[in-house]
Design an enzyme around this catalytic site. Structure first.
Site, PDB file in Angstrom:
ATOM      1  N   HIS A 217       0.833  -1.201   0.000  1.00 43.78           N
ATOM      2  CA  HIS A 217       0.000   0.000   0.000  1.00 43.78           C
ATOM      3  C   HIS A 217       0.871   1.257   0.000  1.00 43.78           C
ATOM      4  CE1 HIS A 217      -2.179  -3.190   2.241  1.00 43.78           C
ATOM      5  NE2 HIS A 217      -3.166  -2.825   1.460  1.00 43.78           N
ATOM      6  N   ILE A 401     -11.277   9.387   0.955  1.00 38.27           N
ATOM      7  CA  ILE A 401     -12.161   8.522   0.177  1.00 38.27           C
ATOM      8  C   ILE A 401     -12.934   7.587   1.099  1.00 38.27           C
ATOM      9  CG2 ILE A 401     -12.237   6.687  -1.552  1.00 38.27           C
ATOM     10  CD1 ILE A 401      -9.742   7.956  -2.806  1.00 38.27           C
ATOM     11  N   THR A 442      -9.569   0.730   8.997  1.00 34.48           N
ATOM     12  CA  THR A 442      -9.629   0.945  10.437  1.00 34.48           C
ATOM     13  C   THR A 442     -10.639   2.017  10.802  1.00 34.48           C
ATOM     14  OG1 THR A 442      -7.288   0.360  10.554  1.00 34.48           O
ATOM     15  CG2 THR A 442      -8.245   1.464  12.466  1.00 34.48           C
ATOM     16  N   GLY A 484      -9.118  -0.975  19.633  1.00 36.10           N
ATOM     17  CA  GLY A 484      -8.031  -0.569  18.755  1.00 36.10           C
ATOM     18  C   GLY A 484      -6.688  -0.441  19.440  1.00 36.10           C
ATOM     19  N   ASP A 554      -3.003  14.530  12.276  1.00 33.71           N
ATOM     20  CA  ASP A 554      -3.506  13.217  11.869  1.00 33.71           C
ATOM     21  C   ASP A 554      -4.827  13.380  11.127  1.00 33.71           C
ATOM     22  OD1 ASP A 554      -3.599  10.194  12.099  1.00 33.71           O
ATOM     23  OD2 ASP A 554      -5.482  10.765  13.090  1.00 33.71           O
TER      24      ASP A 554
END
Length: 584
Positions: A217, A401, A442, A484, A554
């Site tokens: 990726h 996206i 995620t 997570g 982020d």
């Protein structure tokens, strides 16, 4: 670049539709991906594999007799949702238990684990194997953190052969784990890849340079070097792989399956030139090459690159590797298959969700929930390109996206639920499922968990109170951090969610109305999002890019802050607030 597409957001679905239309002898469409269109042995173990689209032949190309029973197919470079994995697993289940197989990426781990938990809750024995073959992605002492790349093929093939041979689930899992321990891969890349409709690649490699150890990726490896000759590259790949031989094995006399994998744009002829020297080097080391594979097996759209995998055999693994298989992208030997009948081919059709009963007050409040989702949709639509740009600095550039797909699906599901008379809790829960299902990755999993937590807190019997909303946000924070494993300071959306939740709870406890408490907490969220620019990422795909991300916030934290503020703007609308029960 990707040249042939219609609407970029529809690319993955249209790709699956075309794949099934052209490979109906092997696969059928089921919600979330594909399953075998041929009959499997009743009572046998089912292997269900999966991951993001964009890596063909992985994963759908490996579904067929002697290989996988089904493949969950996420959006481009995004993990399939838990619901997709669950749907495919249910369609593939033969009654002997299910093994889920996937590459070791955060989103895949989250979603496949959720699906596993759901299957187990129904009494189905379900296990998982996360492939960790990429030696460049973590040191041997932290092998559990390594990525899964072309080594997926070796693990899936032998596990599937064991299932086909009638091994019980415990034994199939043991075979998969042994294969994973005996598989090592190392890759390089010369250019990045471009997703459909994107104006530029997700990542770039400087002209005349080669990225060493790059992931499929665009995740970084161990550095860059000048582009070598084919022989020099073969020497690099073999040298590094032979420096890490699985425990208890000797190089001299070892029987090994070599897999030279093309990542999308390197021609087969080039791979053959490269393998010529690989074969020589393996023979010089005293290794016996068994059934070499040269070609495209795990790709990355149009990325120019290659990887070498060495699968260190024992007698049982060799027998399973060489067992017959018949899948669209991997065939060997003779396989007898019986096609499913027409009724069985359509048995996995999606069913309309039943809407639980709700009070009139909760139904009225569902309109306010829908307004909040529409506001979130508008702010994401306005910022999708910027979110992608921010994410590309430290990740793979698909955050915008993914958020766009998620919020569009959530809003559509919520609108349908409101139209059908759902209460506020049900609207949020159905929106959560749709977000996780369509966004994948995620962030899709985490936003799904967040909306579901708030939906559970507000329920379907009363108008949502400030206390109930704050409690739902607090539960979302807890469940996301528990599941997570991210904490404040890791440079994730938790850096916004945690202080926002704490500020909201404090303001509500002090007696503030929901709109006022939310506004106070929204300001805290915005400040927290900006502050992530000073942090180094410690979770997910951004972790290896740590230094590059300094000075940039982020993407997940920014998108959460944007949505929080957009929701506050709906709470200041008197039309909406009249639908909510405010504190005095």
């Amino acid at each position: 670049m990707t040249r042939l597409f219609n609407e970029p957001s529809a690319f993955a679905d249209e790709m699956i539709e075309g794949f099934v239309a052209s490979h109906g002898r092997w696969v059928r469409r089921v919600p979330g991906g594909v399953a075998r269109s041929t009959r499997s042995t009743p009572g046998s173990v089912a292997l269900v594999i999966g991951g993001g689209s964009g890596h063909y032949p992985a994963f759908a190309g490996l579904v067929g007799q002697g290989l996988a029973h089904g493949a969950a197919m996420g959006n481009l470079f995004a993990s399939p949702s838990a619901q997709q994995v669950y749907n495919v697993a249910k369609a593939a289940d033969n009654g002997g238990g299910i093994l889920l197989g996937y590459g070791n990426y955060a989103g895949d781990v989250l979603h496949f684990t959720q699906a596993q938990d759901k299957l187990r809750a129904e009494g189905i024995d379900c296990r998982s194997i996360a492939v960790t073959d990429d030696i460049s992605s973590a040191p041997l002492a932290e092998k559990h953190k390594r990525r899964g790349i072309a080594g997926d093929l070796t693990v899936f093939k032998v596990a599937a052969a064991a299932a086909e041979a009638g091994y019980p689930l415990d034994a199939v899992v043991g075979i998969a784990e042994r294969a994973n321990e005996r598989t090592r891969s190392f890759g390089v890349a010369f250019t990045g890849c471009t997703l459909p409709g994107a104006p530029e690649p997700l990542f770039t490699v400087p002209a005349g340079r080669m990225a060493v150890g790059m992931g499929i990726h665009g995740e970084p490896g161990i550095g860059e070097t000048g582009i070598p000759t084919a022989d020099e590259l073969a020497e690099l790949l073999v040298k590094d792989l032979l420096a890490e031989v699985p425990d208890g094995l000797q190089i001299q006399g070892a029987r090994v399956v070599p897999i030279l994998n093309g990542l999308g744009s390197v021609k087969y002829e080039e791979l053959f030139v490269l393998y010529r020297r690989v074969a020589q080097l393996l023979a010089e080391a005293g290794i016996i090459a068994v059934d070499p594979q040269v070609g495209e097996l795990v790709t990355s759209f149009d990325m120019a690159g290659t990887s070498l995998t060495l699968f260190w055999l024992d007698p049982e693994l060799e027998q399973l590797w060489l067992a017959p298989a018949d899948a669209p992208a991997f065939r060997r030997g003779a396989v007898t298959a019986e096609a499913l009948d027409a009724d069985e081919l359509t048995a996995a059709a999606e069913q309309l969700t039943v809407i639980p009963d709700a009070s009139d007050e909760s139904k009225a409040s569902a309109t306010a929930v829908l307004a909040a989702l529409h506001a979130a949709k508008a702010v994401i639509d306005a910022n999708v390109a910027e979110l992608g740009r921010i994410d590309a600095i430290a990740g793979d550039g698909d955050h915008g996206i993914g958020m766009e797909r998620g919020i569009h699906a959530a809003t559509a599901a919520a609108a349908d639920a409101v139209e059908r008379g759902a209460g506020a809790g049900t609207v949020l829960e159905l929106a959560a499922d749709a977000w996780a299902d369509k966004a994948g990755g995620t962030s899709g999993a985490l936003w799904g968990m967040a909306l579901r937590a708030v939906g559970h807190a507000v329920g379907n019997t009363e108008r949502p109170t400030a206390q109930a909303v704050a409690a739902g946000v607090a539960e979302a924070k807890r469940s996301i951090m528990d599941f997570g494993k991210a904490k404040v300071g890791d440079k994730t959306l938790v850096d916004v969610l945690a202080p926002f939740s704490d500020a909201l709870t404090a303001a509500v406890t002090d007696g503030s109305r929901l709109r006022d408490a939310w506004g106070t907490a929204a300001a805290v969220a915005e400040q927290a999002a900006e502050a992530t620019a000073t942090l180094l990422p410690l979770m997910g795909r951004a972790r290896p890019h740590a230094e590059k991300s300094l000075g940039t916030p982020d993407a997940g934290a920014v998108s959460m802050a944007l949505i929080i503020r957009a929701i506050h703007n709906t709470l200041t609308d008197t039309t909406v607030t009249t639908l909510l029960k405010e504190n005095a």
